[in-house]
Design an enzyme around this catalytic site. Structure first.
Site, PDB file in Angstrom:
ATOM      1  N   ASP A  80       0.822  -1.213   0.000  1.00 15.28           N
ATOM      2  CA  ASP A  80       0.000   0.000   0.000  1.00 15.28           C
ATOM      3  C   ASP A  80       0.856   1.263   0.000  1.00 15.28           C
ATOM      4  OD1 ASP A  80      -1.793  -2.110   0.782  1.00 15.28           O
ATOM      5  OD2 ASP A  80      -3.187  -0.570   1.464  1.00 15.28           O
ATOM      6  N   CYS A 121       0.580  -7.910   4.998  1.00 20.22           N
ATOM      7  CA  CYS A 121       0.113  -6.531   4.885  1.00 20.22           C
ATOM      8  C   CYS A 121      -1.372  -6.409   4.567  1.00 20.22           C
ATOM      9  CB  CYS A 121       1.000  -5.770   3.910  1.00 20.22           C
ATOM     10  SG  CYS A 121       2.675  -5.565   4.575  1.00 20.22           S
ATOM     11  N   ASP A 122      -1.757  -5.190   4.228  1.00 14.14           N
ATOM     12  CA  ASP A 122      -3.129  -4.725   4.364  1.00 14.14           C
ATOM     13  C   ASP A 122      -4.196  -5.617   3.738  1.00 14.14           C
ATOM     14  OD1 ASP A 122      -1.249  -2.740   4.900  1.00 14.14           O
ATOM     15  OD2 ASP A 122      -2.702  -1.160   4.587  1.00 14.14           O
ATOM     16  N   LYS A 123      -4.099  -5.914   2.461  1.00 12.63           N
ATOM     17  CA  LYS A 123      -5.146  -6.683   1.788  1.00 12.63           C
ATOM     18  C   LYS A 123      -4.770  -8.158   1.686  1.00 12.63           C
ATOM     19  CE  LYS A 123      -6.556  -2.581   1.455  1.00 12.63           C
ATOM     20  NZ  LYS A 123      -5.385  -2.066   2.155  1.00 12.63           N
ATOM     21  N   CYS A 199       4.532  -1.810   8.554  1.00 10.96           N
ATOM     22  CA  CYS A 199       4.770  -0.495   9.166  1.00 10.96           C
ATOM     23  C   CYS A 199       4.385  -0.494  10.640  1.00 10.96           C
ATOM     24  CB  CYS A 199       4.012   0.581   8.407  1.00 10.96           C
ATOM     25  SG  CYS A 199       4.473   0.679   6.661  1.00 10.96           S
ATOM     26  N   GLU A 448      -7.250   4.789  -1.168  1.00 16.17           N
ATOM     27  CA  GLU A 448      -7.150   5.506   0.105  1.00 16.17           C
ATOM     28  C   GLU A 448      -6.911   6.993  -0.129  1.00 16.17           C
ATOM     29  OE1 GLU A 448      -5.217   1.892   2.792  1.00 16.17           O
ATOM     30  OE2 GLU A 448      -4.009   3.627   2.273  1.00 16.17           O
ATOM     31  N   SER A 474      -6.330   5.081   5.187  1.00 13.69           N
ATOM     32  CA  SER A 474      -5.353   4.158   5.754  1.00 13.69           C
ATOM     33  C   SER A 474      -5.591   4.046   7.250  1.00 13.69           C
ATOM     34  CB  SER A 474      -3.935   4.671   5.484  1.00 13.69           C
ATOM     35  OG  SER A 474      -3.003   3.978   6.271  1.00 13.69           O
TER      36      SER A 474
END
Length: 560
Positions: A80, A121-123, A199, A448, A474
């Site tokens: 991302d 991570c995110d997705k 992160c 985002e 985010s």
């Protein structure tokens, strides 16, 4: 014991399958064991995934030690942070469905007996869980862990001693406002993220890792172990052993991720002040398991859950502080009375049994339920004439003075035009910035609005301006913001008919978002048209995706 994989490994009719596995170097003896897939999102692009190659080896060793036969396959894992603020962000949320399809296809094509989901991570995390829920086999998830934070005691915008990657974008605004020098800005760029890992703040990556643990599909204590700690390799080995036990006991993912497990995740997300993206992802996971969960349930389930952990961007602490304080298990122990502790977990034990070993090692980081950071919940669903089907915000990251906000609309038709306008000084204190045409269909891909909000915060406008959008944010955003406005503009939502100067009220405390004295029916007489043109995968995505209030999923079965 008979395994699913034996259906295609026994008898003369399947000698060809045995021959193919033997060509891979597997021995006759191994083909009698349960075949366990390792879905690995390793790549050398995303810092959250670089560690996964080494972890996969430890998972293999754990599977072999427990009597399983490990096989490994890859899937994509986009970053991302690298995709932020340009055309690439339109592919990030759609990539979740691609990952789910990869998992489903590989598991079903090869008749695997169980699967270890390895991603960070995110997705990637929700994508893997969605795919596993579809096939409903024994499954366990493990992430690559958060990075260590950067150390910055002087001039820290979060008020503590640690910074993370999200500080860089916020600092761009501070640089533009001449609050920091070019040299200071460069130092932040070079030192905000000193190690590999997801992160270090409570963004979507670490939120979803923590929620996987909260749902019981991850070994207790695993989510917050730093990526560079040796304990992460031990967690990988133990996850490999645990999946074989799950296969032997026929404990499947839908036995673990139930409506109650999802409710536990919703409550933990609210107590952590986790990412607004968790709403999208938990709805999507529920859909894949045919579990009846709606956006309204988020408000009902999290009612009375207060914010207990002040992690960046809603406070000064990082995932490293949270880990040292005891992590997800310690937080759940503090709120045990609120949770469904009879829920089954991947250990084979209930949540109640797991929490018997939990300990809160820092009440400064993880507050007691009687002494919350904020009395309001970490996530809030808003409704009103702008968002009749709901919108999402994060009260834990909103300054106290902006919890009730009213101002004139400043309209932007896209993220790109908003970024240009903000950088050119067009936005003034007291305004409500509206960015539309950025929903799942209209974006497409629901990018985002991270950069726009971070720039506003860096310019000193985080509490003086509110940003609302049919796109999303985010997990690392702070300031006054509302996303996931539904219906989105391309679906003829009210946000399409807002005009510059309209008075907009955002009441986070009472869950309301309204345009004052606006006759939307009158304005709809002149039909709003979105002129977005797309090709490739995004064309199919935009044609088939549901609204954000339904998880922005590509439906995989017909609702009865």
């Amino acid at each position: 014991m008979s395994y699913r994989s034996h259906e295609i490994l026994q008898g003369p009719g399947y000698a060809n399958v045995r021959a193919l596995y033997k060509a891979d170097g597997y021995a006759e003896e191994e083909l009698k064991r349960p075949i366990i897939g390792i879905a690995n999102a390793y790549n050398s692009i995303c810092p959250g995934h670089i560690v996964l190659r080494q972890m996969a080896e430890r998972i293999r060793e754990g599977i072999q030690a427990a009597g399983g036969m490990p096989i490994e396959f890859g899937t994509i894992g986009a970053c991302d942070g690298i995709a932020m603020g340009h055309e690439g962000m339109r592919y990030i949320l759609p990539a979740r469905e691609m990952i789910a399809n990869d998992v489903e296809a590989m598991v079903q094509a090869h008749r695997l007996d169980g699967i270890v989901l390895l991603g960070s991570c995110d997705k990637i995390i929700p994508g893997m869980l969605i795919g596993a829920m579809r096939v409903n086999l024994p499954a366990i998830f493990i992430n690559g862990g958060p990075s260590l934070p950067g150390h910055m005691a002087d001039g820290n915008p979060y008020g503590g001693e640690w910074i993370d990657h999200s500080c860089i974008q916020q600092s761009e605004g501070a640089l533009q406002a001449e609050k920091i020098t070019e040299k200071e800005f460069k130092w932040i760029e070079d030192n905000a993220m000193p190690t590999v890992g997801s992160c270090a703040m409570l963004g979507t990556a670490n939120t979803m890792g923590c929620l996987a643990e909260a749902m019981g599909i991850m070994l207790p204590g695993s989510a917050t172990i730093p990526a560079v700690y040796s304990k992460r390799m031990a967690a990988a080995y133990n996850s490999g052993k645990a999946i074989v036990d799950l296969v032997h006991n026929n404990i499947r993912i839908q036995d673990i991720i139930t409506k109650r497990a999802l409710a536990n995740a919703i409550m933990v997300n609210s107590a952590m002040g986790g990412s607004t993206n968790a709403v999208l992802h938990l709805l999507a996971i529920a859909h894949s398991g045919k579990i009846n969960l709606t956006i309204d349930d988020f408000e009902t389930i999290s009612s009375g859950i207060q914010h207990l952990v002040a992690m960046i961007p809603a406070g000064k602490y990082t995932l490293f502080d949270f880990f040292e304080a005891g992590g997800v298990q310690a937080l759940m122990k503090e709120m045990e009375e609120k949770l469904y502790v009879d829920a089954l977990t991947c250990t084979g034990d209930t949540l109640y049994e797991n929490l018997m070993h939990a300990e809160n090692r820092s009440r400064e980081v993880i507050h007691a339920i009687q002494n919350p950071v904020h009395k309001r919940a970490g996530i809030k669903i808003l409704y009103g004439n702008i968002a009749p089907n709901g919108a999402v915000t994060k009260p834990s990251a909103i300054p106290e003075e902006a919890v009730h906000f009213c101002g004139k609309a400043k309209i932007y038709e896209s993220e790109e035009s908003a970024l240009t306008g903000i950088r050119n000084g067009e936005v003034q204190g007291g305004e409500v910035v509206v960015i539309r045409n950025e929903g799942p269909k209209g974006g497409p891909g629901m990018p985002e609005m991270y950069k726009a909000m971070k720039l506003l915060v860096g310019l000193g406008l985080g509490s003086k301006v509110c940003l609302i959008t049919d796109g999303r944010f985010s997990g690392s955003n702070n300031g006054c913001f509302v996303g996931h406005i539904c219906p989105e503009a391309v679906d003829d939502g009210a946000i399409a008919y807002l005009q510059d100067g309209d008075m907009i009220s955002v009441d986070v405390e009472n869950g309301k978002i309204d345009a004052i004295d606006v006759d939307f029916e009158e304005r709809r007489k002149k039909k709003y048209i979105c002129h977005q043109k797309v090709e490739g995968y995004l064309y199919q995505y935009a044609k088939n995706v549901t609204s954000a209030s339904k998880g922005a999923v590509i439906p995989t079965y017909e609702n009865e």
